[in-house]
Design a protein around this motif. Structure first.
Motif, PDB file in Angstrom:
ATOM      1  N   ALA A 119       0.675  -1.156  -0.131  1.00 37.53           N
ATOM      2  CA  ALA A 119      -0.071  -0.108  -0.062  1.00 37.53           C
ATOM      3  C   ALA A 119       0.869   1.306  -0.027  1.00 37.53           C
ATOM      4  N   SER A 120       2.059   1.186   0.576  1.00 33.25           N
ATOM      5  CA  SER A 120       3.098   2.312   0.579  1.00 33.25           C
ATOM      6  C   SER A 120       3.433   2.684  -0.801  1.00 33.25           C
ATOM      7  N   ARG A 121       3.350   1.918  -1.844  1.00 35.97           N
ATOM      8  CA  ARG A 121       3.560   2.450  -3.145  1.00 35.97           C
ATOM      9  C   ARG A 121       2.488   3.769  -3.575  1.00 35.97           C
ATOM     10  N   GLU A 122       1.344   3.399  -2.873  1.00 32.42           N
ATOM     11  CA  GLU A 122       0.567   4.629  -3.337  1.00 32.42           C
ATOM     12  C   GLU A 122       0.422   5.645  -2.304  1.00 32.42           C
ATOM     13  N   HIS A 123       0.861   5.314  -0.880  1.00 29.81           N
ATOM     14  CA  HIS A 123       0.750   6.241   0.067  1.00 29.81           C
ATOM     15  C   HIS A 123       2.042   5.992   0.967  1.00 29.81           C
ATOM     16  N   PRO A 124       3.116   6.496   0.498  1.00 30.53           N
ATOM     17  CA  PRO A 124       4.172   6.742   1.118  1.00 30.53           C
ATOM     18  C   PRO A 124       4.039   7.009   2.701  1.00 30.53           C
ATOM     19  N   SER A 125       4.632   6.295   3.606  1.00 31.35           N
ATOM     20  CA  SER A 125       4.152   6.522   4.932  1.00 31.35           C
ATOM     21  C   SER A 125       5.643   5.875   5.824  1.00 31.35           C
ATOM     22  N   ARG A 126       5.309   6.314   6.984  1.00 34.19           N
ATOM     23  CA  ARG A 126       6.196   5.617   8.093  1.00 34.19           C
ATOM     24  C   ARG A 126       5.217   4.688   8.787  1.00 34.19           C
ATOM     25  N   THR A 127       5.754   3.540   8.590  1.00 34.12           N
ATOM     26  CA  THR A 127       4.842   2.344   9.330  1.00 34.12           C
ATOM     27  C   THR A 127       5.420   1.978  10.480  1.00 34.12           C
ATOM     28  N   LEU A 128       4.691   1.805  11.690  1.00 33.67           N
ATOM     29  CA  LEU A 128       5.301   1.492  12.991  1.00 33.67           C
ATOM     30  C   LEU A 128       4.380  -0.130  13.300  1.00 33.67           C
ATOM     31  N   VAL A 129       4.976  -0.795  13.605  1.00 32.02           N
ATOM     32  CA  VAL A 129       4.600  -2.277  13.701  1.00 32.02           C
ATOM     33  C   VAL A 129       4.774  -2.546  15.192  1.00 32.02           C
ATOM     34  N   VAL A 130       3.693  -2.604  16.155  1.00 34.49           N
ATOM     35  CA  VAL A 130       3.665  -2.509  17.411  1.00 34.49           C
ATOM     36  C   VAL A 130       3.351  -4.088  17.625  1.00 34.49           C
ATOM     37  N   ILE A 131       4.149  -4.607  18.245  1.00 30.46           N
ATOM     38  CA  ILE A 131       4.006  -6.210  18.700  1.00 30.46           C
ATOM     39  C   ILE A 131       4.154  -6.353  20.337  1.00 30.46           C
ATOM     40  N   LYS A 132       3.153  -6.526  20.916  1.00 29.28           N
ATOM     41  CA  LYS A 132       3.212  -6.606  22.414  1.00 29.28           C
ATOM     42  C   LYS A 132       3.583  -8.193  22.901  1.00 29.28           C
ATOM     43  N   ARG A 133       4.715  -8.332  23.293  1.00 32.09           N
ATOM     44  CA  ARG A 133       5.097  -9.728  23.763  1.00 32.09           C
ATOM     45  C   ARG A 133       4.694 -10.014  25.110  1.00 32.09           C
ATOM     46  N   ALA A 134       3.955 -11.281  25.139  1.00 31.01           N
ATOM     47  CA  ALA A 134       3.302 -11.599  26.356  1.00 31.01           C
ATOM     48  C   ALA A 134       4.458 -12.190  26.988  1.00 31.01           C
TER      49      ALA A 134
END
Length: 308
Positions: free
Chosen positions: A54-69
């Motif tokens: 999707a970033s090819r159409e909407h260049p963005s900063r992507t933050l992937v938040v993974i909460k580790r149990a």
């Protein structure tokens, strides 16, 4: 360029971003938004791949938040933030930060995210899997202008849909609704050609399909008729039938990317009505950052027979 950081801070992550941009010669000024993906390890790869496409159409900063149990109760008191900083890799036209939150810091993800948001740009939060009961009141959701959930990813989609009715806030949307765009366009075009009054409607789909429920509510709202839900073998929505005095208007897609449109007194025609990948759904949602008033109206129309 990829930089791995262990037991780090938001400040160190920002420094790594600057270092990565200098190394690959990529400025941050071309990015139009910050996309925050809240997910788990199991779904992180697919979600990030969709976001990169999707970033090819909407260049963005992507933050992937993974909460580790935490494995043990004592680990809840041990906070740690690990990060992967990716600039100019994996086909992404923006910047990607994969953040793994351990211990107590996972309960305060917003304090980690805020220093990493692009200044003066919109924020979109996407939950590819389970989402909060009230996305707008979630600490991360409260940072966003747009909040994207997916009823297809939960165990009881129709029950979750009813919860959305009570928790809706302007800016909320769901990919089950986004999946309906081609169906809504096809049905609107069919009615333009038929130029007749619809007296009944039916949506055929696999049982408990959330998109079918939303489509039934949309038809009831727009046509002011009760819309019947009919269970089929699927996959997903297989047909919509609209009764008129001249005969049935039918859009039927039993399987595959093509559908058949039948109008009373006219030869059948073929429509492209394929099931779209998640990347296309996300790209569509990122094109508009204002409130989706029609989605809000459809949520309230539980009966599929117009406004309550």
């Amino acid at each position: 360029m990829k930089i791995d950081l262990t037991d780090t801070t938001s400040s160190e992550i920002n420094k790594a971003l600057v270092k990565g941009r200098r190394a690959v010669g990529t400025p941050a000024v071309g990015m139009v938004l910050t996309l925050v993906i809240v997910t788990d390890e199991e779904n992180a790869y697919d979600a990030l791949k969709a976001a990169n496409d999707a970033s090819r159409e909407h260049p963005s900063r992507t933050l992937v938040v993974i909460k580790r149990a935490a494995r043990f109760p004592r680990d809840r008191t041990k906070s740690r933030l690990d990060a992967e900083v990716r600039v100019g890799v994996d086909g992404c036209t923006g910047e990607t930060l994969v953040l793994r939150l351990h211990g107590e810091v996972s309960d305060h993800a917003d304090s980690v995210i805020v220093p990493l948001l692009l200044p003066d740009t919109p924020v979109v939060v996407w939950w590819p899997g389970d989402a909060p009961l009230d996305p707008a009141k979630d600490p991360l959701g409260a940072l966003a202008q747009r909040r994207i959930t997916d009823l297809y990813a939960v165990q009881n989609p129709l029950q979750a849909l009813e919860a959305r009715v009570h928790s809706y806030s302007p800016g909320d949307t769901d990919l089950a609704w986004t999946r309906l765009t081609p169906w809504r366009s096809a049905l609107a075009s069919a009615l333009d050609h038929a130029r007749t009054t619809v007296t009944s409607a039916a949506v055929e789909a696999e049982a408990d399909n959330p998109a079918a429920e939303l489509l039934a509510r949309w038809l009831g709202e727009r046509l002011r008729v009760r819309t019947e839900r009919v269970a089929s073998n699927g996959p997903v929505i297989t047909a919509v039938r609209l009764g008129t005095a001249d005969g049935e208007i039918v859009v039927e897609r039993p399987d595959g990317p093509l559908a058949t449109l039948s109008l009373p007194g006219q030869p059948s025609r073929t429509l492209a009505l394929q099931v779209r990948p998640t990347s296309e759904l996300i790209a569509e949602e990122l094109r508009r950052l204002d409130a989706d008033d029609m989605y809000a109206t459809i949520l309230r129309n539980r009966t599929g027979e117009g406004p309550n």
